[in-house]
Motif scaffolding. Structure first.
Motif, PDB file in Angstrom:
ATOM      1  N   GLY A  98     -15.661 -44.510  -0.857  1.00  0.00           N
ATOM      2  CA  GLY A  98     -14.649 -44.857  -1.841  1.00  0.00           C
ATOM      3  C   GLY A  98     -15.169 -44.954  -3.256  1.00  0.00           C
ATOM      4  O   GLY A  98     -14.382 -44.998  -4.211  1.00  0.00           O
ATOM      5  N   GLU A  99     -16.475 -44.969  -3.437  1.00  0.00           N
ATOM      6  CA  GLU A  99     -17.058 -45.117  -4.778  1.00  0.00           C
ATOM      7  C   GLU A  99     -16.929 -43.825  -5.577  1.00  0.00           C
ATOM      8  O   GLU A  99     -17.031 -42.721  -5.034  1.00  0.00           O
ATOM      9  CB  GLU A  99     -18.531 -45.499  -4.666  1.00  0.00           C
ATOM     10  N   LEU A 100     -16.716 -43.993  -6.881  1.00  0.00           N
ATOM     11  CA  LEU A 100     -16.653 -42.847  -7.783  1.00  0.00           C
ATOM     12  C   LEU A 100     -17.996 -42.130  -7.794  1.00  0.00           C
ATOM     13  O   LEU A 100     -19.049 -42.757  -7.911  1.00  0.00           O
ATOM     14  CB  LEU A 100     -16.307 -43.334  -9.193  1.00  0.00           C
ATOM     15  N   ARG A 101     -17.980 -40.819  -7.683  1.00  0.00           N
ATOM     16  CA  ARG A 101     -19.205 -40.009  -7.728  1.00  0.00           C
ATOM     17  C   ARG A 101     -19.365 -39.313  -9.058  1.00  0.00           C
ATOM     18  O   ARG A 101     -20.438 -39.343  -9.673  1.00  0.00           O
ATOM     19  CB  ARG A 101     -19.173 -38.970  -6.603  1.00  0.00           C
ATOM     20  N   ARG A 102     -18.280 -38.682  -9.547  1.00  0.00           N
ATOM     21  CA  ARG A 102     -18.391 -37.900 -10.782  1.00  0.00           C
ATOM     22  C   ARG A 102     -17.025 -37.752 -11.435  1.00  0.00           C
ATOM     23  O   ARG A 102     -16.026 -37.488 -10.749  1.00  0.00           O
ATOM     24  CB  ARG A 102     -18.970 -36.523 -10.481  1.00  0.00           C
ATOM     25  N   ILE A 103     -16.997 -37.946 -12.749  1.00  0.00           N
ATOM     26  CA  ILE A 103     -15.814 -37.657 -13.563  1.00  0.00           C
ATOM     27  C   ILE A 103     -16.076 -36.366 -14.323  1.00  0.00           C
ATOM     28  O   ILE A 103     -17.064 -36.265 -15.070  1.00  0.00           O
ATOM     29  CB  ILE A 103     -15.507 -38.794 -14.555  1.00  0.00           C
ATOM     30  N   THR A 104     -15.243 -35.388 -14.120  1.00  0.00           N
ATOM     31  CA  THR A 104     -15.406 -34.117 -14.819  1.00  0.00           C
ATOM     32  C   THR A 104     -15.285 -34.332 -16.334  1.00  0.00           C
ATOM     33  O   THR A 104     -14.332 -34.964 -16.808  1.00  0.00           O
ATOM     34  CB  THR A 104     -14.340 -33.117 -14.354  1.00  0.00           C
ATOM     35  N   ASP A 105     -16.271 -33.821 -17.081  1.00  0.00           N
ATOM     36  CA  ASP A 105     -16.279 -33.951 -18.549  1.00  0.00           C
ATOM     37  C   ASP A 105     -16.107 -35.403 -18.980  1.00  0.00           C
ATOM     38  O   ASP A 105     -15.283 -35.729 -19.848  1.00  0.00           O
ATOM     39  CB  ASP A 105     -15.185 -33.085 -19.186  1.00  0.00           C
ATOM     40  N   GLU A 106     -16.881 -36.276 -18.381  1.00  0.00           N
ATOM     41  CA  GLU A 106     -16.715 -37.707 -18.670  1.00  0.00           C
ATOM     42  C   GLU A 106     -16.905 -38.034 -20.148  1.00  0.00           C
ATOM     43  O   GLU A 106     -16.310 -38.983 -20.670  1.00  0.00           O
ATOM     44  CB  GLU A 106     -17.695 -38.534 -17.833  1.00  0.00           C
ATOM     45  N   THR A 108     -15.632 -36.766 -22.556  1.00  0.00           N
ATOM     46  CA  THR A 108     -14.393 -36.635 -23.329  1.00  0.00           C
ATOM     47  C   THR A 108     -13.458 -37.828 -23.146  1.00  0.00           C
ATOM     48  O   THR A 108     -12.368 -37.841 -23.709  1.00  0.00           O
ATOM     49  CB  THR A 108     -13.649 -35.342 -22.929  1.00  0.00           C
ATOM     50  N   PHE A 109     -13.865 -38.812 -22.347  1.00  0.00           N
ATOM     51  CA  PHE A 109     -13.085 -40.035 -22.157  1.00  0.00           C
ATOM     52  C   PHE A 109     -13.670 -41.145 -23.022  1.00  0.00           C
ATOM     53  O   PHE A 109     -14.896 -41.254 -23.165  1.00  0.00           O
ATOM     54  CB  PHE A 109     -13.126 -40.489 -20.684  1.00  0.00           C
ATOM     55  N   HIS A 110     -12.795 -41.955 -23.603  1.00  0.00           N
ATOM     56  CA  HIS A 110     -13.293 -43.160 -24.277  1.00  0.00           C
ATOM     57  C   HIS A 110     -13.959 -44.031 -23.225  1.00  0.00           C
ATOM     58  O   HIS A 110     -13.394 -44.244 -22.135  1.00  0.00           O
ATOM     59  CB  HIS A 110     -12.145 -43.915 -24.949  1.00  0.00           C
ATOM     60  N   PRO A 111     -15.135 -44.574 -23.477  1.00  0.00           N
ATOM     61  CA  PRO A 111     -15.854 -45.348 -22.462  1.00  0.00           C
ATOM     62  C   PRO A 111     -15.044 -46.483 -21.851  1.00  0.00           C
ATOM     63  O   PRO A 111     -15.179 -46.782 -20.660  1.00  0.00           O
ATOM     64  CB  PRO A 111     -17.073 -45.874 -23.220  1.00  0.00           C
ATOM     65  N   ASP A 112     -14.176 -47.109 -22.654  1.00  0.00           N
ATOM     66  CA  ASP A 112     -13.405 -48.227 -22.125  1.00  0.00           C
ATOM     67  C   ASP A 112     -12.416 -47.790 -21.044  1.00  0.00           C
ATOM     68  O   ASP A 112     -12.044 -48.589 -20.169  1.00  0.00           O
ATOM     69  CB  ASP A 112     -12.638 -48.927 -23.251  1.00  0.00           C
ATOM     70  N   VAL A 113     -11.961 -46.538 -21.093  1.00  0.00           N
ATOM     71  CA  VAL A 113     -10.954 -46.060 -20.148  1.00  0.00           C
ATOM     72  C   VAL A 113     -11.517 -45.991 -18.732  1.00  0.00           C
ATOM     73  O   VAL A 113     -10.800 -46.266 -17.754  1.00  0.00           O
ATOM     74  CB  VAL A 113     -10.426 -44.675 -20.586  1.00  0.00           C
ATOM     75  N   VAL A 114     -12.792 -45.654 -18.615  1.00  0.00           N
ATOM     76  CA  VAL A 114     -13.380 -45.479 -17.284  1.00  0.00           C
ATOM     77  C   VAL A 114     -14.521 -46.461 -17.032  1.00  0.00           C
ATOM     78  O   VAL A 114     -15.320 -46.274 -16.107  1.00  0.00           O
ATOM     79  CB  VAL A 114     -13.885 -44.024 -17.101  1.00  0.00           C
ATOM     80  N   ALA A 115     -14.573 -47.512 -17.833  1.00  0.00           N
ATOM     81  CA  ALA A 115     -15.666 -48.487 -17.685  1.00  0.00           C
ATOM     82  C   ALA A 115     -15.635 -49.172 -16.328  1.00  0.00           C
ATOM     83  O   ALA A 115     -16.676 -49.604 -15.825  1.00  0.00           O
ATOM     84  CB  ALA A 115     -15.582 -49.521 -18.799  1.00  0.00           C
ATOM     85  N   HIS A 116     -14.464 -49.274 -15.720  1.00  0.00           N
ATOM     86  CA  HIS A 116     -14.365 -49.939 -14.415  1.00  0.00           C
ATOM     87  C   HIS A 116     -14.775 -49.020 -13.262  1.00  0.00           C
ATOM     88  O   HIS A 116     -14.710 -49.419 -12.100  1.00  0.00           O
ATOM     89  CB  HIS A 116     -12.938 -50.453 -14.195  1.00  0.00           C
ATOM     90  N   ARG A 117     -15.218 -47.788 -13.578  1.00  0.00           N
ATOM     91  CA  ARG A 117     -15.671 -46.819 -12.588  1.00  0.00           C
ATOM     92  C   ARG A 117     -14.648 -46.663 -11.463  1.00  0.00           C
ATOM     93  O   ARG A 117     -14.863 -47.050 -10.314  1.00  0.00           O
ATOM     94  CB  ARG A 117     -17.038 -47.182 -11.994  1.00  0.00           C
TER      95      ARG A 117
END
Length: 420
Positions: A98-106, A108-117
């Motif tokens: 269930g853990e996140l492995r990879r965000i494509t073109d990460e 290009t995302f503001h760090p706060d948007v995906v900080a919670h992984r």
């Protein structure tokens, strides 16, 4: 008193069932033998929800089958083996834990948007007696207590060692409760399935009611119904049952009253020869149908050599349709003389070795699911019952004591629906 009929075609009742019962009950998602290796997974679909059940390094886990990025369904295959799930929309990937492995073109995302992984959303998952259960509620009760059946009963059948040899999901034209009810009583056998009268003691049934809506009925097999005048002749059906137990009917020189005991003895002899350990079973478990219900939507036809796992699943939008999902599981045994029992209704040529897990067979409402004579009779009759319930002339169900499992089921259902 009559049981109200609105619950069989009301969209509002269907919504209440979903919000208060389906999403707050332990549900059988599948069988443990389908998850024998790390990375094995299957998808369990119920109404609008799709759930991935997979074996991880830490055990069996379940996740909603949806990507946290934009909501795409993550997995479309019904089963397989993957240690990584990749979203088909933007190729985000997730470990099967269930853990996140990879965000494509990460970048290009503001760090706060995906900080919670963002990983996959988990839900409760547990194994019991070779069955895999899931629960969508926030605080599920302990699974063992919820099932309600006697301790050790299901475990004795060793479903964890059985292999699926056929899996069918067919659409039927009735409410899912009409399906449950038809399989929770033997009262209809003489009328709908008259050919069973020669081999089933439908008037000599034991009914067992357990906590939390669980129930069981024990229908004697290998004997004529008391409705039959002839209680002596070893008819063709009884002869086939003798053959299933390894007994040559040509050598059987006693009456129909002796067949059931002969079946039990034949199966014990086979157990002794192959080391199957049938001493853990009562005599009746070797010959009879121990039809076991787990609330809300399951009946398991329990036999030592095989089980018939039936799930009655609600339609996505129509309260007057449901999916009849059946798995036939067989205990693989190295015995060249063995043949699957006739009650299994397997089509000619079915691979019963257990080496290859068959694909799910899907059938629409209009298609013949090739389920055998008895189930075909049920699938034809249930839409007739469903239509009749809408009549002004029908006031609501009236249950006799041969239908006590139905009453027990509805008491539990109404208890669940009344909860806040």
């Amino acid at each position: 008193t009559c049981y109200p009929k609105d619950g069989y075609f009301s969209h509002d009742y269907m919504r209440r069932e979903w919000e208060r019962m389906w999403t707050d009950s332990w549900l059988i998602a599948g069988v443990a033998s389908d998850l024998s290796e790390v990375g094995d997974f299957f998808v369990f679909d119920i109404r609008e929800e799709s759930i991935i059940v997979t074996r991880t390094e830490e055990g069996v886990r379940a996740f909603y089958n949806v990507c946290p990025h934009r909501g795409s369904r993550l997995v479309w295959d019904e089963r397989g083996n993957r240690k990584v799930f990749v979203c088909p929309f933007h190729s985000w990937s997730f470990h099967n834990s269930g853990e996140l492995r990879r965000i494509t073109d990460e970048e290009t995302f503001h760090p706060d948007v995906v900080a919670h992984r963002p990983g996959l959303t988990p839900l409760a998952c547990a194994e019991h007696a070779g069955l895999v259960f899931i629960h969508m509620g926030e605080k599920p009760p302990p699974l063992g207590e919820s099932i309600g059946l006697p301790e050790g009963y299901l475990e004795d059948y060793q479903l964890d060692r059985m292999k699926v040899v056929r899996h069918v999901r067919s659409e039927w034209g009735a409410n899912w409760k009409v399906g449950v009810e038809a399989f929770y009583e033997s009262y209809h056998l003489h009328a709908v399935h008259p050919e069973t009268r020669g081999v089933m003691g439908d008037l000599n049934v034991q009914y067992d009611l357990y906590p939390n809506g669980a129930s069981r009925m024990i229908v004697p097999l290998g004997q004529p119904s008391q409705r039959m005048h002839d209680q002596e002749t070893v008819n063709e059906g009884l002869q086939l049952m003798l053959q299933d137990a390894g007994i040559d009917p040509a050598d059987f020189e006693v009456s129909a009253a002796d067949v059931r005991r002969a079946i039990q003895s034949g199966k014990r002899e086979r157990s002794d020869r192959l080391g199957l350990g049938y001493e853990r079973f009562e005599d009746g478990q070797l010959s009879d149908s121990w039809a076991t219900g787990i609330f809300p939507n399951v009946q398991i036809g329990c036999h030592p050599e095989a089980v018939f796992l039936m799930r009655f699943l609600p339609h996505e939008t129509d309260p007057e349709r449901f999916y009849y999902d059946t798995m036939t599981l067989l205990l693989p045994v190295d015995d060249p003389d063995y043949r699957p029992p006739g009650w299994m209704g397997l089509p000619e040529g079915t691979d019963v070795s257990g080496r290859v897990r068959p694909a799910v067979e899907h059938y629409s409402l209009e298609e013949d699911a090739n389920l055998g004579l008895v189930l075909s009779q049920d699938s034809a009759l249930l839409p007739v019952v469903q239509r009749g319930m809408r009549s002004r002339g029908f006031k609501g169900q009236l249950w006799g004591e041969q239908e006590q499992r139905l009453r027990h089921f509805h008491v539990e259902l109404e208890r669940r629906l009344a909860r806040d």
